[in-house]
Design a protein around this motif. Structure first.
Motif, PDB file in Angstrom:
ATOM      1  N   GLU A 475       0.828  -1.219   0.000  1.00 37.02           N
ATOM      2  CA  GLU A 475       0.000   0.000   0.000  1.00 37.02           C
ATOM      3  C   GLU A 475       0.860   1.266   0.000  1.00 37.02           C
ATOM      4  N   VAL A 476       2.087   1.160   0.478  1.00 34.79           N
ATOM      5  CA  VAL A 476       2.924   2.348   0.615  1.00 34.79           C
ATOM      6  C   VAL A 476       3.406   2.852  -0.747  1.00 34.79           C
ATOM      7  N   LEU A 575      21.601  -2.721  -3.490  1.00 33.85           N
ATOM      8  CA  LEU A 575      21.026  -3.038  -2.192  1.00 33.85           C
ATOM      9  C   LEU A 575      19.709  -3.787  -2.390  1.00 33.85           C
ATOM     10  N   ASN A 576      19.568  -4.913  -1.701  1.00 33.58           N
ATOM     11  CA  ASN A 576      18.321  -5.678  -1.849  1.00 33.58           C
ATOM     12  C   ASN A 576      17.166  -5.083  -1.053  1.00 33.58           C
ATOM     13  N   TRP A 577      17.474  -4.699   0.202  1.00 32.08           N
ATOM     14  CA  TRP A 577      16.390  -4.179   1.049  1.00 32.08           C
ATOM     15  C   TRP A 577      16.854  -3.002   1.875  1.00 32.08           C
ATOM     16  N   ARG A 578      15.996  -2.016   1.918  1.00 33.11           N
ATOM     17  CA  ARG A 578      16.213  -0.861   2.758  1.00 33.11           C
ATOM     18  C   ARG A 578      15.024  -0.783   3.713  1.00 33.11           C
ATOM     19  N   LEU A 579      15.290  -0.741   5.007  1.00 33.85           N
ATOM     20  CA  LEU A 579      14.209  -0.686   5.994  1.00 33.85           C
ATOM     21  C   LEU A 579      14.230   0.666   6.704  1.00 33.85           C
ATOM     22  N   SER A 580      13.072   1.215   6.911  1.00 36.41           N
ATOM     23  CA  SER A 580      13.034   2.497   7.590  1.00 36.41           C
ATOM     24  C   SER A 580      11.628   2.781   8.103  1.00 36.41           C
ATOM     25  N   ALA A 581      11.499   3.829   8.917  1.00 39.40           N
ATOM     26  CA  ALA A 581      10.206   4.110   9.536  1.00 39.40           C
ATOM     27  C   ALA A 581       9.260   4.820   8.567  1.00 39.40           C
ATOM     28  N   LYS A 582       8.002   4.627   8.835  1.00 34.72           N
ATOM     29  CA  LYS A 582       6.901   5.204   8.073  1.00 34.72           C
ATOM     30  C   LYS A 582       7.073   6.690   7.789  1.00 34.72           C
ATOM     31  N   ASP A 583       7.498   7.439   8.816  1.00 33.30           N
ATOM     32  CA  ASP A 583       7.549   8.896   8.674  1.00 33.30           C
ATOM     33  C   ASP A 583       8.695   9.354   7.766  1.00 33.30           C
ATOM     34  N   LEU A 589      13.475   8.113   2.521  1.00 36.97           N
ATOM     35  CA  LEU A 589      13.348   6.993   1.589  1.00 36.97           C
ATOM     36  C   LEU A 589      13.182   7.476   0.149  1.00 36.97           C
ATOM     37  N   SER A 590      12.490   8.604  -0.011  1.00 37.48           N
ATOM     38  CA  SER A 590      12.359   9.164  -1.354  1.00 37.48           C
ATOM     39  C   SER A 590      13.708   9.709  -1.843  1.00 37.48           C
ATOM     40  N   PHE A 591      14.431  10.394  -0.934  1.00 36.98           N
ATOM     41  CA  PHE A 591      15.766  10.910  -1.312  1.00 36.98           C
ATOM     42  C   PHE A 591      16.673   9.753  -1.737  1.00 36.98           C
ATOM     43  N   HIS A 592      16.557   8.684  -0.988  1.00 41.59           N
ATOM     44  CA  HIS A 592      17.341   7.481  -1.263  1.00 41.59           C
ATOM     45  C   HIS A 592      17.185   7.070  -2.727  1.00 41.59           C
ATOM     46  N   MET A 593      15.954   7.094  -3.199  1.00 39.49           N
ATOM     47  CA  MET A 593      15.697   6.741  -4.605  1.00 39.49           C
ATOM     48  C   MET A 593      16.219   7.826  -5.538  1.00 39.49           C
ATOM     49  N   PHE A 594      15.943   9.088  -5.200  1.00 37.07           N
ATOM     50  CA  PHE A 594      16.392  10.196  -6.043  1.00 37.07           C
ATOM     51  C   PHE A 594      17.906  10.136  -6.263  1.00 37.07           C
ATOM     52  N   HIS A 595      18.638   9.999  -5.171  1.00 40.61           N
ATOM     53  CA  HIS A 595      20.095  10.069  -5.288  1.00 40.61           C
ATOM     54  C   HIS A 595      20.679   8.867  -6.020  1.00 40.61           C
ATOM     55  N   HIS A 596      20.109   7.707  -5.752  1.00 43.44           N
ATOM     56  CA  HIS A 596      20.594   6.535  -6.494  1.00 43.44           C
ATOM     57  C   HIS A 596      20.314   6.696  -7.973  1.00 43.44           C
ATOM     58  N   PRO A 606      18.398   0.692  -5.947  1.00 42.16           N
ATOM     59  CA  PRO A 606      17.893  -0.153  -4.857  1.00 42.16           C
ATOM     60  C   PRO A 606      16.712  -1.012  -5.296  1.00 42.16           C
ATOM     61  N   ARG A 607      16.573  -2.167  -4.660  1.00 40.45           N
ATOM     62  CA  ARG A 607      15.581  -3.149  -5.101  1.00 40.45           C
ATOM     63  C   ARG A 607      14.365  -3.285  -4.206  1.00 40.45           C
ATOM     64  N   GLY A 608      14.465  -2.812  -2.982  1.00 39.30           N
ATOM     65  CA  GLY A 608      13.302  -3.026  -2.118  1.00 39.30           C
ATOM     66  C   GLY A 608      13.296  -2.143  -0.884  1.00 39.30           C
ATOM     67  N   ILE A 609      12.100  -1.867  -0.419  1.00 37.47           N
ATOM     68  CA  ILE A 609      11.943  -1.047   0.775  1.00 37.47           C
ATOM     69  C   ILE A 609      10.910  -1.690   1.695  1.00 37.47           C
ATOM     70  N   VAL A 610      11.216  -1.688   2.965  1.00 42.22           N
ATOM     71  CA  VAL A 610      10.241  -2.121   3.971  1.00 42.22           C
ATOM     72  C   VAL A 610      10.023  -0.954   4.922  1.00 42.22           C
ATOM     73  N   VAL A 611       8.770  -0.641   5.175  1.00 42.39           N
ATOM     74  CA  VAL A 611       8.443   0.519   5.997  1.00 42.39           C
ATOM     75  C   VAL A 611       7.908   0.072   7.356  1.00 42.39           C
ATOM     76  N   PHE A 612       8.399   0.710   8.412  1.00 41.93           N
ATOM     77  CA  PHE A 612       8.000   0.341   9.774  1.00 41.93           C
ATOM     78  C   PHE A 612       6.881   1.186  10.342  1.00 41.93           C
ATOM     79  N   GLY A 613       6.121   0.589  11.216  1.00 40.24           N
ATOM     80  CA  GLY A 613       5.146   1.330  12.006  1.00 40.24           C
ATOM     81  C   GLY A 613       5.806   1.875  13.264  1.00 40.24           C
ATOM     82  N   MET A 614       5.004   2.403  14.147  1.00 38.58           N
ATOM     83  CA  MET A 614       5.519   3.043  15.361  1.00 38.58           C
ATOM     84  C   MET A 614       5.356   2.115  16.562  1.00 38.58           C
ATOM     85  N   GLY A 615       5.851   2.570  17.687  1.00 43.79           N
ATOM     86  CA  GLY A 615       5.738   1.793  18.906  1.00 43.79           C
ATOM     87  C   GLY A 615       4.845   2.475  19.923  1.00 43.79           C
ATOM     88  N   LEU A 616       3.996   1.674  20.565  1.00 43.82           N
ATOM     89  CA  LEU A 616       3.173   2.192  21.656  1.00 43.82           C
ATOM     90  C   LEU A 616       3.598   1.510  22.946  1.00 43.82           C
TER      91      LEU A 616
END
Length: 954
Positions: A475-476, A575-583, A589-596, A606-616
RNA sequence: GCGGGGGUGCCCGAGUCAGGUCAAAGGGGACAGGCUUAGGACCUGUUGACAUAGGUCUACCAGGGUUCGAACCCCUGCCCCCGCACCA
């Protein structure tokens, strides 16, 4: 939990074996990175989730036979630690409290925190330590900080490349600024006003005697309905020179404006009361408007001059109404007639409203006077409504029929082009106060450097990069699509903070989000840097290593080394996977794509991105500043890192918000203990376990054993599939929670099977299960897995064992259905017992006759619950001689075929016969099964249908 | 406003893309029983209503629709959450 000492033992063994140091070899590779931390505080459990996800994936892939690189570094560039150091130096009580009590920094260390570099050094070391204790499989040889001179050379190269490609420009930019400190200020430097935005207002020049009264507004399109100007007679107004013109604004406004306009100076004071009653010229319509007094005009906000639109602005409407009633004031200024003559003008059509929406809003919000707090709400509401749905009326000339938002944009352009207006910036909320106690202003920096993310070519290329990427969760992707198009030019230079100098303009430091967009490439070469003098890292070197350029004589490093470094980069990249937070979707994450996309050829994108949720935390947002966090270190001490990992991976998928709940963490702890004790139970049943050699499933004769093997392989299959997509929660549901249920049932089921043959077969099955299960758990609870693996005779490290491969032949629907039938039978017997409240001594079971199976086969073939066709086929095939019975049964089948998962014929008689001991035990009565109803006093056997044998109790 | 994501049983949450195996996984909590000197831990069962034969009814924000059949597909409405920039 796993004992901390045991965990540390394994961490040491892994380290001694260099298990996670990954170098190029002939295996297939996976390169995974996660956004490196900004170490300005201690790690809490939220960070724990962030770094455990890639670790689990890395461990999983390593077991599958990939050469996996999982590195880590420290993002220490930026301004926050500067602020922290300053506050520590000033002995700011709040900061000291947070660092002492939340981040648990010892007194001795805290003293050294006056040095920003020391803060990041301290916490990066602590991070390193805690990450090790979490059991992360990081290749630490590649660790670095973003202020290391080698890294700065890399960033310098990156920015020269961008500039070469024409992706950098110079321009103006508004910032929060403290006039006292003489510096731009970040949120962390503020006493008040954190997170306050900067708004752009339109300045409108109303001419009066060759000078201008300059009003500021968010709604320049309403100039068509202006009726007068407001000045606050209590406030101080002055005449200033701006760009050769004379402006009249409030004194406070000048303090702001002088930071935004060049060459301004104060000319003289202006007596506000004497201005009242005079007329100015509307720059858009040419009409004359009278200047009137109003107390609501705040001289500190914008210019201190307001033009009045009583038809659409509730504040103006009510100020006018107030003034009309204030005869004393009107007489004082001699403006009685003039004011009484003013009527609100409507110029925007808004569905559901009449000619003067401001009036209706005031009634709706029950605003009493111009100082009523509800006034703000009324203003906001109408602003939003008219902006979204308003249409310009016939009083607006060429703008008639346009949506308000369009008309506004056009008016702004017109005013600016013809110098009848201008822009200024103002905070969206006030006050904004610097730590030094001074009120901040908006300052325009005019030699700011920008990355041109608005460039069409660059954006196109970046879209192409996105197209080729895996995005988790899917969905992201829509988010990325939006942000890539939406990004404007990004101010990439800073005056303050740690960081790398902008190579061609050394008074600037590269902005910290911009200096960490392609650093993943640096990991691939970082381990070589300790033997290289940073001064030798020139562009020729990077061009050859990272872009494959022909080596030139400019390279100062020996050929062989350069070749080796280059090969290493080419092995790991892309890079196969880049993981980072939702915000970070909209920036990092967009800059990451722009610069590459800008710097590297397509095969290195880069080949993939995984986006994290937050912690409660117990349902509330985690926040270090509010102390609402659980430190990762404390969690490890209380539960052990395996439990922490298991909880973080099982309570939510990575992209969902997880909720650290003490009670549930304890539940997970119990679950892990159960798993560890399972090994003991296997040993009790089987005798001494030797895991080695039990990788493949044993041959079995008992249906329960076939069943548990079927379940095992199904769980293996589903868990593996889930992990491939980073679904750690799903994977654990399958491989731990649901399979534990299976095992519970299995133990329940085999109770009492004490004969030699059964015991032997069960033992073999359990040892195989243990062998598989430890490996399935290894990525999640690596310490427990190693301990079990080694104490029960597994070969080598569990971390290096092969990932269990499921055998689809062992996943058998009919075997699963058979067990289900037995279990349903036991449940039904108990349910009937409950309903009729009788304890039977005998339970008779009747399986369905052949012809009913035939009807099921027919129904399955028909596929739809079509009574006519099922019936027709059954009669045609002459399945049974009693047509009436066929009809009755066909009706039942029609109703139930979709509810029953019909997988074909099963020899129920044998299945049940095999389970009579178990059924008898469950029923607390003797259970008998019949293939023919030889004893059936109440004719219950007629109820029998496939998968649902009939029951008669007595 | 723009963009994205949601509303499921006491709570958290799966299921929705590929409609039927869904009174709806799993966890937490609660209740009952077993074990135990007791508590904890552990095990078993119950946790929408009704029911003296395995059943029936009501249910997945609300209201409509499509279908033999809807938590799931379509429409309408209500409500909630997140991001919106120079900051890590």
């Amino acid at each position: 939990m796993t004992d901390i000492k045991v965990e540390e033992k394994w961490q040491k063994k892994w380290q001694e074996a260099d298990l996670f140091e990954s170098d190029p070899n002939d295996k297939k590779k996976i390169f995974i990175t996660v956004a490196f931390p900004y170490p300005s505080g201690a790690m809490h459990v939220g960070h724990g989730r962030t770094y455990t996800v890639p670790d689990v994936y890395a461990r999983f892939k390593r077991m599958q036979g990939y050469n996996v690189l999982f590195p880590m570094a420290w993002h220490v560039t930026g301004a926050p630690v500067l602020g922290i150091a300053k506050r520590i130096e000033r002995q700011d009580p709040w900061t000291l409290d947070i660092y002492k009590n939340v981040h648990k920094v010892p007194e001795e260390e805290l003293k050294k925190f006056v040095e920003p570099e020391y803060i990041v050094k301290y916490f990066s070391e602590e991070y390193h330590d805690v990450m090790t204790r979490m059991g992360y499989s990081i290749d630490w040889r590649r660790e670095f900080k973003t202020i290391d001179p080698h890294y700065q050379k890399f960033v310098g190269w990156q920015f020269r490349k961008l500039k070469e490609k024409g992706l950098v420009r110079i321009g103006e930019h508004p910032v929060k600024y403290c006039p006292e400190c003489g510096n731009p200020v970040g949120d962390h430097d503020l006493l008040e006003g954190e997170g306050v935005g900067i708004n752009e207002l339109t300045l409108v020049k109303f001419e009066i005697d060759g000078e201008y009264l300059v009003a500021a507004t968010f709604r320049p399109e309403t100039l068509f309905a202006a009726t007068n100007l407001w000045l606050n007679p209590e406030a101080d107004y002055i005449r200033v020179e701006v760009d050769g013109e004379h402006w009249i604004i409030s004194r406070e406004a000048y303090n702001n404006i002088k930071n935004q306009k060049k060459d301004t100076s104060i000319l003289s004071d202006v007596d506000a009361p004497s201005m009242i009653g005079k007329y100015v010229k509307n720059p858009l319509t040419g009409e004359k408007h009278i200047i009137l007094p109003a107390s609501f005009v705040d001289p500190e906000y914008a210019t201190g001059v307001v033009y009045s639109v009583p038809g659409h602005a509730p504040a103006d409407y009510i100020a006018l109404a107030d003034l009309k009633k204030d005869v004393k004031t009107l007489e004082k200024y001699g403006i009685v007639k003039e004011v009484q003559a003013i009527q609100p003008i409507g110029m925007i059509h808004l569905k559901g409203f009449g000619e003067v929406p401001a009036q209706e809003m005031i009634e709706k919000f029950k605003v009493k006077n111009q100082n009523d707090p509800n006034l703000k709400e009324a203003t906001n509401e109408i602003y939003k409504l008219e902006h979204a749905k308003g249409v310009m009326s016939n009083k607006t000339g060429k703008y008639e029929g346009l949506p308000v938002s369009d008309a506004r944009d056009r008016v702004i352009v017109l005013l600016k082009e013809e110098k009848r207006g201008d822009v200024m910036y103002e905070f969206s909320e006030r006050p904004v106060i610097c730590r030094c106690g001074t009120k901040c202003v908006v300052k325009i920096l005019d030699d700011q450097w920008f990355l041109k993310y608005s460039s069409e070519d660059w954006t196109e290329k970046t879209y192409k990069c996105l197209e080729g990427m895996n995005i988790v969760p899917g969905e992201v992707r829509a988010n990325f699509q939006y942000y890539i198009g939406w990004l404007q030019d990004w101010a990439c230079s800073r005056r303050i903070g740690l960081g790398t100098d902008l190579p061609w303009d050394k008074k600037w430091i590269i902005e910290p989000l911009s200096d960490s967009t392609i650093y993943m490439a640096y990991y691939t070469i970082a381990k070589y840097m300790k033997d290289i003098d940073p001064e030798d890292l020139n562009d020729a070197f990077f061009n050859t290593v990272l872009l494959g350029a022909e080596p030139t004589s400019d390279i100062k490093i020996d050929k062989e080394t350069v070749e080796k470094i280059k090969d290493e980069f080419n092995y790991w990249y892309p890079l196969n996977w880049r993981l980072s937070a939702k915000d970070l979707v909209g920036n990092h994450l967009s800059f990451h794509m722009f610069h590459h996309a800008a710097i590297f050829p397509q095969n290195k994108w880069p080949r993939g991105i995984v986006v994290f949720g937050m912690g409660l935390l117990e349902g509330n947002k985690m926040s270090s500043s509010k102390g609402n966090i659980v430190m990762l270190e404390d969690a490890i001490k209380t539960y052990g890192s395996d439990v922490v990992r298991l909880f973080l991976m099982s309570s939510a998928e990575p992209w969902q918000d997880f909720d650290w709940r003490e009670k549930e963490v304890r539940g997970i702890s119990k679950r892990l203990n159960w798993f560890i004790e399972f090994a003991d139970r296997v040993e009790e049943i089987n005798g001494k376990v030797e895991l080695k050699g039990h990788e493949t499933a044993p041959e079995v004769s008992k249906p329960v054993n076939a069943w548990i093997l079927s379940q095992l392989n199904m769980r293996m299959r589903d868990a593996t599939k889930a992990l491939e997509g980073f679904q750690t929660r799903k994977a654990l549901q399958e491989s731990l929670f649901l399979f534990k249920k299976d095992i519970d049932h299995y133990f329940h089921r085999i109770e009492g099977m004490d004969d030699e043959i059964s015991r032997k077969e069960i033992g073999k099955v359990l040892v195989h299960i243990l062998n598989v299960w430890i490996r399935l758990m290894s990525p999640f609870v690596p310490h427990a897995a190693e301990e079990l693996w080694s104490t029960h005779g597994g070969e080598g490290f569990a971390s290096e064992a092969s990932w269990p491969q499921y055998d689809s032949d062992l996943i058998d629907e009919k075997v699963q259905k058979s067990e289900e039938i037995v279990q349903e039978l036991a449940n039904d017997i108990n349910e009937i017992k409950n309903i009729i409240g009788v304890k039977p001594s005998k339970v008779h079971i009747y399986v369905a006759p052949e012809w009913k199976w035939k009807v099921f086969d027919i129904a399955k073939e028909v596929g739809k619950p079509d009574m006519g066709r099922i019936m027709g086929q059954a009669v045609k095939q002459n399945v049974h001689d009693n047509k009436k019975e066929i009809a009755g049964f066909a009706k039942k089948v029609t109703r139930e075929i979709t509810r029953v998962n019909y997988v074909g014929r099963i020899d129920e008689y044998s299945v049940i016969k095999e389970s009579l001991d178990y059924l008898s035990k469950e029923a607390g009565a003797e259970v008998l099964v019949y293939d023919e109803p030889t004893y059936d006093p109440e004719g219950k056997s007629q109820n029998a249908s496939p998968y649902k044998p009939a029951i008669y109790m007595e």
